[in-house]
Design an enzyme around this catalytic site. Sequence first.
Site, PDB file in Angstrom:
ATOM      1  CB  SER A  93      31.580  45.356  36.134  1.00 30.16           C
ATOM      2  OG  SER A  93      32.645  46.244  35.977  1.00 30.16           O
TER       3      SER A  93
ATOM      4  CG  ASP B 239      38.682  32.232  29.545  1.00 26.17           C
ATOM      5  OD1 ASP B 239      37.648  31.651  29.150  1.00 26.17           O
ATOM      6  OD2 ASP B 239      39.056  33.334  29.095  1.00 26.17           O
TER       7      ASP B 239
ATOM      8  CE  LYS C 242      31.137  49.274  32.999  1.00 26.29           C
ATOM      9  NZ  LYS C 242      32.476  49.618  33.500  1.00 26.29           N
TER      10      LYS C 242
END
Length: 439
Positions: A294, A305, A319
């Site tokens: 999460s 990224d 998740k």
Amino acid sequence: MKHLPFATVGFVATFIGITTLFSSSLFADNAEGEKSRLASLAKFTRVLATIEKYYVDDIKIDEIVKKSIEGLLNNLDAHSSYLDEKHFKDLKIQTDGEFGGLGITISQKDGALTIIAPMEGTPADKAGIKAGDIILKINKQSTLNMTIDEAVNIMRGKPGTPIELTIVREGENKPIVVPIVRDIIKIESVYAKTIENENILYVRVVNFDKNIVGDVQEAINKNKKVQGIILDLRNNPGGLLNQAVGLVDIFVEDGIIVSQKGRLESENEEYRASKAGTLSKTPLVVLVNGGSASASEIVSGALQDHKRAIVIGEKTFGKGSVQAVLPVVDNEAIRLTIARYYLPSGRTIQAEGVTPDILVYPGEVPHKNNEQSLKEKDLKKHLESELQKVDTNQTDKKAKTKTKETQKADKEVITQENLFKDLQLKSAIDAIKVLSIKK
């Protein structure tokens, strides 16, 4: 400190009125769709009335409705659920960082009740529970078809009382019975240490409660001249979204951190980094594993990224959905999945997880100290080192001082000895060294 949006990962503290939900999704649409909805509602009402009248035991209509809501939400997905007064209260307590129980986060994975991660220092952690363990029984009661809320309700209880979990663990031939004693779970969510002889700051984030950003920033402010930072998110099951966004914002000065997209356009949102106060140059490594879920996946994935950090360890849990807590009546609510999270590159976390840049499995660092090999000092008439000429009394004095320093290091420093027990952490240190050279 930067200004942060407030929401949560695992549930979103955005309260949408029931009237709004009904008006936008239940009574809108064309006439044929409206007719179908009314027919379905009439069928549901008849079923409730039939159960109330003919069921073998006397069951009141409010109990029938409660069970209907529970069944409906549990069948939508693994994270939607009905929160009665007790569960609603427990949810609020958990986000404040203190609650009772065993100290584990669980989820449904492939139909099995699976432990996402034990929280560090809790009864479950001390008993040897591991991320990925499947709970087969709780106190000899089978977890087959048991919901997450039912399991949590059984496992929580009075501090000091015993409970027994029967688990299935990968690599073990038979189920393992683990006795645990319940306790008040009060988590120190952030702790920071320096690594001996390396000038590297190690920051462990156990879960994302409301104090994470401030605590991490404080640790960094106390250690401004380190050559790199290791952010350890292993076995971190997630928590508040605004803290995940704020943590990424410490290290990223521009661009999207995470976005969420749902069925309703009003639920679509982007969270962006701000330039003020950003620590953009210090080399950064993030540690993750299968228990990182999460909010941990948002942080590690966003930093990956943006090419702001090297992610090391194992693939994360996967998740990446958004749950909203929507009040139904006073002290009761439903937790409903309303959107999915997307990382800055547009990739999804849900059921995919974050794949580390460098895959490293847990274990000890392979090393061999060959005391039998011949050294220069073993040769006859070898030249003495200048260090060997130090006065004996001075050496003894230093040895005594070192004992006190060692005691202090246990609290504030990760020793070289401990590093050899953690291959993932040792790999992170090596990565920081490489990044420092390239800087």
